[in-house]
Each structure stands twice: as structure tokens, then as C-alpha cells.
Write a protein that holds these residues in place. Structure first.
Motif, mmCIF file in Angstrom:
data_model
loop_
_atom_site.group_PDB
_atom_site.id
_atom_site.type_symbol
_atom_site.label_atom_id
_atom_site.label_comp_id
_atom_site.label_asym_id
_atom_site.label_seq_id
_atom_site.Cartn_x
_atom_site.Cartn_y
_atom_site.Cartn_z
ATOM 1 N N ASP A 94 48.125 37.500 34.588
ATOM 2 C CA ASP A 94 48.333 38.336 35.770
ATOM 3 C C ASP A 94 47.458 37.914 36.938
ATOM 4 O OD1 ASP A 94 50.173 39.917 34.492
ATOM 5 O OD2 ASP A 94 48.605 41.174 33.601
ATOM 6 N N PHE A 95 46.385 37.199 36.620
ATOM 7 C CA PHE A 95 45.477 36.779 37.689
ATOM 8 C C PHE A 95 45.987 35.509 38.338
ATOM 9 C CE2 PHE A 95 42.583 39.168 34.841
ATOM 10 C CZ PHE A 95 42.304 40.201 35.728
ATOM 11 N N THR A 96 45.801 35.441 39.669
ATOM 12 C CA THR A 96 46.237 34.218 40.355
ATOM 13 C C THR A 96 45.086 33.227 40.515
ATOM 14 O OG1 THR A 96 45.762 35.257 42.456
ATOM 15 C CG2 THR A 96 48.033 35.397 41.682
ATOM 16 N N GLY A 97 43.875 33.647 40.194
ATOM 17 C CA GLY A 97 42.763 32.714 40.297
ATOM 18 C C GLY A 97 41.478 33.385 39.829
ATOM 19 N N PHE A 98 40.428 32.589 39.760
ATOM 20 C CA PHE A 98 39.150 33.198 39.358
ATOM 21 C C PHE A 98 38.015 32.666 40.236
ATOM 22 C CE2 PHE A 98 39.096 29.267 36.932
ATOM 23 C CZ PHE A 98 37.781 28.870 37.004
ATOM 24 N N LEU A 99 36.934 33.381 40.235
ATOM 25 C CA LEU A 99 35.735 32.952 40.960
ATOM 26 C C LEU A 99 34.550 33.176 40.036
ATOM 27 C CD1 LEU A 99 36.592 34.668 44.333
ATOM 28 C CD2 LEU A 99 36.105 32.239 44.101
ATOM 29 N N VAL A 100 33.609 32.204 40.062
ATOM 30 C CA VAL A 100 32.464 32.326 39.167
ATOM 31 C C VAL A 100 31.284 32.934 39.923
ATOM 32 C CG1 VAL A 100 30.883 31.055 37.680
ATOM 33 C CG2 VAL A 100 33.259 30.351 37.836
ATOM 34 N N LYS A 101 30.631 33.885 39.276
ATOM 35 C CA LYS A 101 29.459 34.537 39.877
ATOM 36 C C LYS A 101 28.211 33.707 39.589
ATOM 37 C CE LYS A 101 29.732 38.681 38.061
ATOM 38 N NZ LYS A 101 29.348 40.080 37.906
ATOM 39 N N PRO A 102 27.200 33.648 40.437
ATOM 40 C CA PRO A 102 27.191 34.197 41.790
ATOM 41 C C PRO A 102 28.154 33.452 42.712
ATOM 42 C CG PRO A 102 25.217 32.910 41.348
ATOM 43 C CD PRO A 102 25.961 32.978 40.072
ATOM 44 N N LEU A 103 28.838 34.194 43.497
ATOM 45 C CA LEU A 103 29.900 33.641 44.323
ATOM 46 C C LEU A 103 29.352 32.808 45.465
ATOM 47 C CD1 LEU A 103 32.326 35.070 43.138
ATOM 48 C CD2 LEU A 103 32.727 36.115 45.351
ATOM 49 N N ARG A 104 30.029 31.668 45.701
ATOM 50 C CA ARG A 104 29.695 30.911 46.906
ATOM 51 C C ARG A 104 30.615 31.388 47.999
ATOM 52 N NH1 ARG A 104 28.481 24.640 46.050
ATOM 53 N NH2 ARG A 104 26.689 24.915 44.699
ATOM 54 N N ALA A 105 30.059 31.551 49.207
ATOM 55 C CA ALA A 105 30.879 32.034 50.326
ATOM 56 C C ALA A 105 32.055 31.098 50.549
ATOM 57 C CB ALA A 105 30.023 32.119 51.574
ATOM 58 N N ALA A 106 31.786 29.767 50.422
ATOM 59 C CA ALA A 106 32.850 28.797 50.681
ATOM 60 C C ALA A 106 33.982 28.943 49.669
ATOM 61 C CB ALA A 106 32.275 27.389 50.627
ATOM 62 N N SER A 107 33.636 29.178 48.390
ATOM 63 C CA SER A 107 34.671 29.315 47.362
ATOM 64 C C SER A 107 35.511 30.557 47.639
ATOM 65 C CB SER A 107 34.050 29.441 45.977
ATOM 66 O OG SER A 107 33.084 28.466 45.797
ATOM 67 N N LEU A 108 34.825 31.645 48.016
ATOM 68 C CA LEU A 108 35.537 32.889 48.288
ATOM 69 C C LEU A 108 36.497 32.685 49.467
ATOM 70 C CD1 LEU A 108 35.829 35.939 47.703
ATOM 71 C CD2 LEU A 108 33.983 36.341 49.314
ATOM 72 N N THR B 276 49.193 40.233 46.553
ATOM 73 C CA THR B 276 49.662 38.854 46.379
ATOM 74 C C THR B 276 48.611 38.028 45.642
ATOM 75 O OG1 THR B 276 48.967 38.670 48.656
ATOM 76 C CG2 THR B 276 51.327 38.589 48.253
ATOM 77 N N GLN B 277 47.344 38.313 45.923
ATOM 78 C CA GLN B 277 46.277 37.555 45.249
ATOM 79 C C GLN B 277 45.515 38.471 44.325
ATOM 80 O OE1 GLN B 277 44.170 34.408 46.431
ATOM 81 N NE2 GLN B 277 44.687 34.431 48.602
ATOM 82 N N ARG B 278 45.413 38.047 43.100
ATOM 83 C CA ARG B 278 44.672 38.857 42.125
ATOM 84 C C ARG B 278 43.606 37.944 41.522
ATOM 85 N NH1 ARG B 278 49.936 39.444 42.027
ATOM 86 N NH2 ARG B 278 50.228 37.962 40.334
ATOM 87 N N LEU B 279 42.394 38.174 41.934
ATOM 88 C CA LEU B 279 41.314 37.267 41.524
ATOM 89 C C LEU B 279 40.367 37.984 40.574
ATOM 90 C CD1 LEU B 279 40.508 35.868 45.070
ATOM 91 C CD2 LEU B 279 41.911 34.794 43.306
ATOM 92 N N VAL B 280 39.917 37.253 39.579
ATOM 93 C CA VAL B 280 38.980 37.855 38.644
ATOM 94 C C VAL B 280 37.613 37.182 38.824
ATOM 95 C CG1 VAL B 280 39.700 36.307 36.762
ATOM 96 C CG2 VAL B 280 38.601 38.486 36.221
ATOM 97 N N LEU C 11 43.918 30.607 50.650
ATOM 98 C CA LEU C 11 45.065 30.007 49.952
ATOM 99 C C LEU C 11 46.228 30.983 49.932
ATOM 100 C CD1 LEU C 11 43.585 28.360 46.757
ATOM 101 C CD2 LEU C 11 44.512 27.240 48.769
ATOM 102 N N THR C 12 47.431 30.410 50.074
ATOM 103 C CA THR C 12 48.603 31.259 49.856
ATOM 104 C C THR C 12 48.839 31.241 48.359
ATOM 105 O OG1 THR C 12 49.914 29.352 50.325
ATOM 106 C CG2 THR C 12 49.693 30.958 52.090
ATOM 107 N N PRO C 13 49.307 32.312 47.808
ATOM 108 C CA PRO C 13 49.421 32.412 46.363
ATOM 109 C C PRO C 13 50.326 31.324 45.751
ATOM 110 C CG PRO C 13 49.986 34.500 47.418
ATOM 111 C CD PRO C 13 49.688 33.543 48.485
#
Ligand code: ADP
Length: 743
Positions: A565-579, A547-551, A585-587
Motif C-alpha cells: 500500500d505504500f508508495t515509498g519509504f524514508l529512513v529516519k533520521p530524515l534528510r531534508a533533501a530525501s523528503l 496519492t503518496q503514501r510514505l512510511v 515525485l509524481t506517484p
């Protein structure tokens, strides 16, 4: 008892015999005479009587009986005599032993006395009236008098200085005195106590004094020398602070002007030169800052704060600050804060950040491939927190491992030349960590990498119990597929597992694609570092299964076009809170348009027409730099060359009804300095009830006291030189935003 009485009677009789031998002799003679006479008379009258009936037979029996009796008496007497003779021998042996012992005691007493007398320490005994009863040679010598002249007098030395006095549990009083003697003033350490020599006699005061003149004088000399060294050290840091300030001002000009030059149209060659000027300037500035820091720590001027701060924020800030440097070298950088740790701890966050930045900065510097991880875990002691900085770099040879913590030491000169640096960073870090009551340790294998561990006790903040920084998502029973490789991937996997998720970490896209149909995935996280095309392909394959495809992106790749195709992204270095937020989140709610992350806010632009700014700056080049920078940012600038001129200009503008929007005030200026000028402006404002003009200090001085002085004078903040466009832009944007809010 009976024995006692008979013994006493015997003793008394013996004493009587000894005292009155004649009377005893007379009594004894009388008794012998009466016995003999009585016996003979009885016998003669008895045998002569006519009716005695003399029987020769009975006579013989009586005579032999008497003879036997006499023999028995003689035998008893001879035995007693022998017994007495034996006792006599014993007594005489005992007597001899006593005589020997007496000699020994006498000798010992003699020795003790001579020892007493010839002691180097002063020994004097006084009776209860203060009269000397005994004084040893040392005392007599120091007093310059014979013993006979001292004994019986109340002589005492004149006291020139009295030191502190203390009393031991035994009652002995200890004190130091400086006394006047014929050979000059001496320091004596006294021990005084009462002693009793004879029962029934009043106790005497025994004073034992040791001449400690040399020791006291050495101590005084040492303490003087220490004071002088302290003063010299303070002077050194003052000098360093001043010199570095003086160096910083022109350096500021060089860096600033270099920046301005780079903004103009230059040939590629000129750009290279101008960039070199700027980079060298910045390197020199960093060195000066390190030297200043080092001298501050050396002078014991390192004051640690005790304030609560959020652990994860600090670690994320450090990682994010260094991320561009790591990513420029194609290195990974990731952080992990153990969930068992409290959210907030109490300590000096700024100094801890300095240490971690230094260690992680080194880790990036000395690593060519792989990455750097910052891991925070509970330490081995309660309240202790352990910060691990791990890298996959060149490592440090065992023989260099302790050396590099010393100032100006580098593991390998050849390597150091390639990487640059001063060798001060670790020395400073170690000192800071030690001041915090912690330790810093290193494990490293050449060629494999190094791990620096900082373990420090940090108080846990009160009122923190049960609170979490962000709601951690409940992933129990959910599967997460992580398609990534490297340090950060394993840290993300560790975190997901903590949240209860069944995590599958694969580094190979083909394996991931094969795994996808195996089950229904709650989320699939794909690192774009594996390759944009690969990531897109996995993303597409995941459509049907997750359901969630994160890059996962790096900041530099976040503006590239992403596959829908991606439902969201996260920027590295990842913050625990963002992850956590992404996974919770529901998709449906997840924005398909890949909205930027909340922590990145666009800088607020200055209002159209710009601000009118008064710059008080005495240094011509710095003034020119400020004017160019501010004009380029679209502001109007008036320069005042000293505090007096700034005050006049501010007054003139205020009374003309066009007050300045902002004053940038240099602190050190001739005539009227920045602090004083600010105080006067604030006084005018208070008197006239006029508008409050924001004033920011311009300073090259980073000392805490100076900052306090700025705030005390009524300034709103300060800008640390050297200034560049970004810093200035940021400060002005913050000001503009505040003004917009206020309006
Ligand atoms: P600088 O980095 O300015 O030379 P430091 O005191 O920070 O000074 O480091 C001293 C030396 O320790 C470095 O020159 C380097 O040789 C060695 N060193 C420090 N950290 C690392 C690391 N992570 N990997 C390899 N060598 C390191």
C-alpha cells in the motif's frame, strides 16, 4: 584718553616734585609770595589813591566776600584731606595683604623647591648647552656628588643599554635606559621635555627619571618564567602525544586481536570475555584521544581552518552517525536546519562536528526515553549561527550547570558511574567554541531535559546567494497528513509548513483514519515506530485518499517486508533533501518496489583473487593483525619489518614484473622510516617511468603536520590505527573502485 593724559601729567609732576623737592619748594614759595604781594600791593594802592572813592560799605562787602572765599577754600581742602587719608588707609591695608601674599608665595616656592629636591624621581634641568642648572637630591645621590659640584657641569650617566624611545603628543620624549651609577647598574624610565622659565631666555631641557630597575627585572623574570612554562607545556604536549602514540600501538593490537578472536569459534562465555576486552580497549582508546585533544588545545595548538562547508550536510552527518546509538536505546534523533540560513558557511567543519558530536552524544547518553533534536537557527547577531542540542533526558541540577564545563567534572558522581565518561568532553567543546569566537550555554531542568546552545560567528560563503541545496517542493495548497509522534515528527511538520504545505500532525492512528476521508491528501507520512500493524492499516486506509503514501523507517526495520500500500519509504533520521525528492515525485514515477535511497551505496568488493599487498610494519603484533585481517578479506600479504626491507621487497616485486597493488606503510619504523621509504619508492618510479603503486600510511598519529608529511612524501592517503575490518575494507574498496574506474 583725556583722563589718561591728565593722569600722566599728574604722575610726571609728582615725579618731578619727588626728584627735585628744592626747585619745587622755590617755585611754590615764589608763587605764594607773588600772589600775596600782588594782592596786598593792589589793595594798598587801590585804597590809598585819592580818587579811589573809599566806600566803607563796598569795603565791608568785598572783605566779607574774600573771607567767604577763603572759608570755601579751607572747607575744600579739609574734604580733600579726609579723602586722601581714607585712600591712604586703603592703600596700607592693600599693602599688608600684598606682604602676606608675598610671604605665602615665598613659602610655597620653598615648599615646591624642597619637594622638587627631595623627590624620589630624578630631576635634572640643563640649559641649551647641556650644562646642569638644577639637580634634585635623588639625582645628586645617584650620581654620588654634591649639587654644587654638579650644577654648571655637563655631567651625565654612562648608558649601558638604551631601550625604545617614544614621543608623546605634548612633545615629551619617553625612553628607558640602563645606566651605570656608583651603586651599580640601574634601569631608569626618563621623561624629557623643554621648559621655559623666563620669557626671553632659551628653553631648558627638563629630564625626570624614575628608577624602574625592580619592575624591569620582575618583567624580565616573568617573561623568562613564561618562556620556561611555554617550553614545559610544549614538552608536556610532545610527551602526551608520544606517550599516547606508544600506548596506542599495543592497544591497537589488543583491539585488533580481540576482533579477530571474536571472528573465531568461541563458546558464549569466551565471546563475552573477548567482547569485554575489545570494548575496554576501545574505551581506553577514546580516552587517550580525548587527552591528546585536550593537551593540544591547552598548548594552544588548535589551528582552526577557514573553509566553506555545507551546513545541512554537516548536521545530517552528525545525526546519521549518532542515529544507531540513539535507535539502539529506542530514542529518536532528528535535525532541523532553518531555511533562512545560507547553504554554505565558512569555518572549521571538523571541529564543529567534534563539538556537536560530543553534545549530541552526551544527550543520547543521558536520555532514557524521548529523543534528541539538533536544531540550527540564525543567532542573535548577524553572521551568528546557533546550534541547539535538545534532549528529554535526566537534566542537570542548577548548581552543577557551570561546573560541568570544567575539566574532569561531572554533574553527579553516582550518575556518572552509571554512564561512564571522563568529564573532558564539555571542557574541550567549550574551548573549541571559545577559540571560534562563540559561546556555549546551557538551560536544563532536572528530570525534564537539557538544551545546550552553541552560538558561533560563521562567515557566509561567497557565490552562494540564491542557490539551494535541492529544489524545495512547492506544497502550497496541498495537504499533508503526518501520522507520527515525537521530536522528529514536529520537526518534519515544521519543514513541510515551510514548503507551503498544510500539515496535519496526528499521533493517533484512529484519529488519522478518521481524518483521511476529510479531504484529498497530497501525501500521507506514517511512522512505523507507531507499530508495524498500525502503520500498515493506516497505509491501506490512505489508498483511496492520498496519492503518496510514505512510511518512515529506522535503518534496522528497512529490510522488513513492507505493505504494497505504500508508495515509498524514508529512513529516519530524515534528510531534508530525501523528503523533498520524495514529495516532488509524481506517484507514477515513484518506484513501487521501494528502491533503496541513493546515498546508500553497496561497498565495492575486491576483485577476485584479491590484491597483492606489501605491509611495512615493525610491530610484530600489528603485523600479525594486518596479515590476518587482509588474508580474511581475500588479499595476499607480504610483511616487511622495516623501511629498508619494504623498499627491497617492492623493488624485487617490480623488477620481477609482479608489482604490488598496494603498500601499507607504517610511519615510525627503525632504520628507514615510512616517509623516507615512500620518498625512495616514488623516486624509483619517477626514474624508471614505471607504474604508480598506491601507498597508504599506517599511523596512530592524528597530528595535522604528520598528515602533511605523508602527502608530501607522495603517499595517497592514510589509515589511522587502530584498524578494524570495516575501516580496512572501506579503504581497500575505495582503492579497488578507483582502479576499476581507471582501467
Ligand atoms: P563525560 O560525558 O565524559 O562525563 P562531559 O564533559 O561531556 O564528560 O560531561 C560532563 C558532565 O556533564 C557529564 O558527566 C554529565 O554529568 C553532565 N552532562 C553533560 N551533558 C548532559 C546532558 N545532555 N544531560 C545531562 N547531563 C549532562
Amino acid at each position: 584718553m583725556a583722563m589718561d593724559r591728565t593722569f600722566r601729567i599728574k604722575v610726571r609732576m609728582r615725579r618731578f616734585r619727588r626728584r627735585h623737592p628744592k626747585v619745587a619748594f622755590a617755585i611754590r614759595s615764589f608763587m605764594i609770595f607773588s600772589a600775596t604781594f600782588g594782592g596786598a600791593y593792589g589793595f594798598v594802592t587801590g585804597s590809598r589813591a585819592p580818587n579811589s572813592g573809599y566806600d566803607p560799605n563796598a569795603f565791608a562787602i568785598g572783605a566779607s566776600f574774600l573771607f567767604a572765599l577763603a572759608c570755601l577754600g579751607l572747607a575744600t581742602l579739609s574734604m580733600r584731606l579726609r579723602f586722601v587719608a581714607r585712600r591712604m588707609r586703603k592703600l596700607s591695608a592693600h599693602n599688608e595683604a600684598l606682604i602676606d601674599r608675598n610671604w605665602e608665595l615665598k613659602e610655597a616656592e620653598e615648599r615646591a623647591r624642597s619637594l622638587f629636591e627631595s623627590q624620589g624621581d630624578l630631576i635634572v634641568l640643563r640649559d641649551h648647552q647641556g650644562r646642569i642648572t638644577f639637580a634634585n637630591d635623588a639625582y645628586c645621590a645617584l650620581a654620588g656628588q654634591a649639587r654644587s659640584a654638579l650644577v654648571g657641569t655637563r655631567f651625565d650617566f654612562d648608558v649601558l643599554e638604551q631601550g625604545d624611545s617614544a614621543r608623546e603628543a605634548s612633545g615629551t620624549r619617553i625612553h628607558d635606559q640602563k645606566i651605570a651609577t656608583p651603586v651599580g647598574a640601574r634601569w631608569v624610565a626618563w621623561r624629557e621635555g623643554l621648559v621655559r622659565h623666563d620669557a626671553g631666555q632659551p628653553a631648558e631641557l627638563q629630564s625626570v627619571g624614575r628608577d624602574v630597575t625592580d619592575r624591569t627585572e620582575t618583567e624580565r623574570a616573568l617573561s623568562d618564567a613564561r618562556d620556561q612554562a611555554d617550553a614545559a607545556n610544549r614538552a608536556k604536549s610532545r610527551f602526551l602525544a608520544m606517550a599516547s602514540h606508544e600506548i596506542r600501538t599495543p592497544l591497537n593490537g589488543i583491539i585488533g586481536m580481540g576482533g579477530l578472536l571474536l571472528d573465531t569459534n568461541l563458546t558464549p562465555e569466551q565471546t563475552t570475555y573477548a567482547r569485554a576486552v575489545k570494548t575496554s580497549g576501545e574505551a581506553l582508546m577514546a580516552l587517550i584521544e580525548e587527552l591528546l585533544d585536550y593537551s593540544k588545545i591547552e598548548a594552544g595548538k588548535l589551528d582552526l581552518e577557514q573553509r566553506p562547508f555545507a551546513l545541512s550536510t554537516l548536521i545530517e552527518e552528525v545525526t546519521e552517525l549518532l542515529a544507531p546509538r540513539a535507535q539502539a536505546k529506542r530514542l529518536e534523533i532528528a535535525a532541523y536546519v532553518d531555511e533562512r540560513l545560507p547553504l554554505e558557511v565558512v569555518g572549521d567543519a571538523a571541529r564543529l562536528r567534534q563539538v556537536l558530536l560530543n553534545l549530541a552524544g552526551n544527550a543520547i547518553k543521558f536520555t532514557a526515553s524521548g529523543g534528541v533534536a539538533l536544531i540550527v537557527e540564525p543567532g542573535i547577531w548577524p553572521n551568528e549561527i546557533s546550534f541547539l542540542v535538545r534532549d528529554t533526558g535526566i537534566g542537570i541540577a542548577p548548581e552543577a550547570q557551570s561546573r560541568i564545563f570544567r575539566e574532569f567534572e561531572q554533574a553527579d558522581d553516582r550518575v556518572a558511574r552509571t554512564y561512564g565518561g571522563t568529564g573532558l568532553g564539555l571542557a574541550i567543546s567549550e574551548r573549541i567554541v571559545k577559540r571560534m569566537g562563540g559561546r556555549i550555554t546551557l538551560t536544563s531542568e532536572p528530570g525534564k531535559g537539557s538544551t545546550f546552545e552553541v552560538a558561533i560567528p560563521l562567515g557566509f560563503s561567497q557565490g552562494d546567494a540564491g542557490r539551494t541545496a535541492f529544489p524545495s517542493p512547492d506544497l502550497s495548497g496541498k495537504s499533508v497528513l503526518l501520522v507520527a509522534d515525537g521530536i522528529e515528527a514536529s520537526l518534519i511538520a515544521r519543514r513541510l509548513e515551510r514548503w507551503g504545505g498544510q500539515t496535519c500532525l496526528v499521533a493517533d492512528a484512529a484519529v488519522a483514519e478518521a481524518l483521511l476521508p476529510e479531504r484529498s491528501w497530497h501525501a500521507v507520512l506514517i511512522d512505523r515506530a507507531l507499530g508495524a500493524a498500525i502503520a500498515d492499516r493506516v497505509g491501506e486506509a490512505a489508498r483511496a485518499h492520498a496519492t503518496q503514501r510514505l512510511v518512515l523507517l529506522t535503518p534496522s526495520s528497512r529490510h522488513e517486508k513492507l505493505s504494497p500500500d505504500f508508495t515509498g519509504f524514508l529512513v529516519k533520521p530524515l534528510r531534508a533533501a530525501s523528503l523533498a525528492a520524495r514529495l516532488a515525485l509524481t506517484p507514477e514515477v515513484a518506484s513501487p518496489d521501494l528502491a533503496p535511497e541513493p546515498f546508500e551505496t553497496a561497498p565495492v568488493r575486491a576483485p577476485a583473487g584479491g590484491l597483492s599487498i606489501l605491509v611495512a610494519e615493525d610491530n610484530e603484533i600489528n603485523a600479525l593483525l594486518m596479515r590476518s585481517l587482509l588474508t580474511k578479506l581475500g588479499h595476499r600479504v607480504v610483511i616487511a619489518v622495516h623501511g629498508e626491507a619494504a623498499l627491497e621487497s617492492w623493488l624485487a616485486a617490480s623488477s620481477a614484473g609482479t608489482p604490488y597493488d598496494l603498500v601499507l606503510m607504517d610511519i615510525q619504523m627503525p632504520q628507514l622510516d615510512g616517509i623516507e621509504a615512500t620518498k625512495r619508492i616514488r623516486a624509483h618510479e619517477a626514474a624508471s617511468g614505471g607504474q604508480h603503486t598506491p601507498i597508504l600510511a599506517l599511523t596512530a598519529n592524528t597530528l595535522v603536520e604528520d598528515r602533511y608529511a605523508c602527502f608530501e612524501a607522495g603517499m595517497n592517503g592514510f589509515l589511522i590505527k587502530p584498524l578494524d575490518r570495516e575501516k580496512l575494507d572501506e579503504a581497500l574498496a575505495a582503492l579497488a573502485a578507483a582502479r576499476q574506474l581507471a582501467v
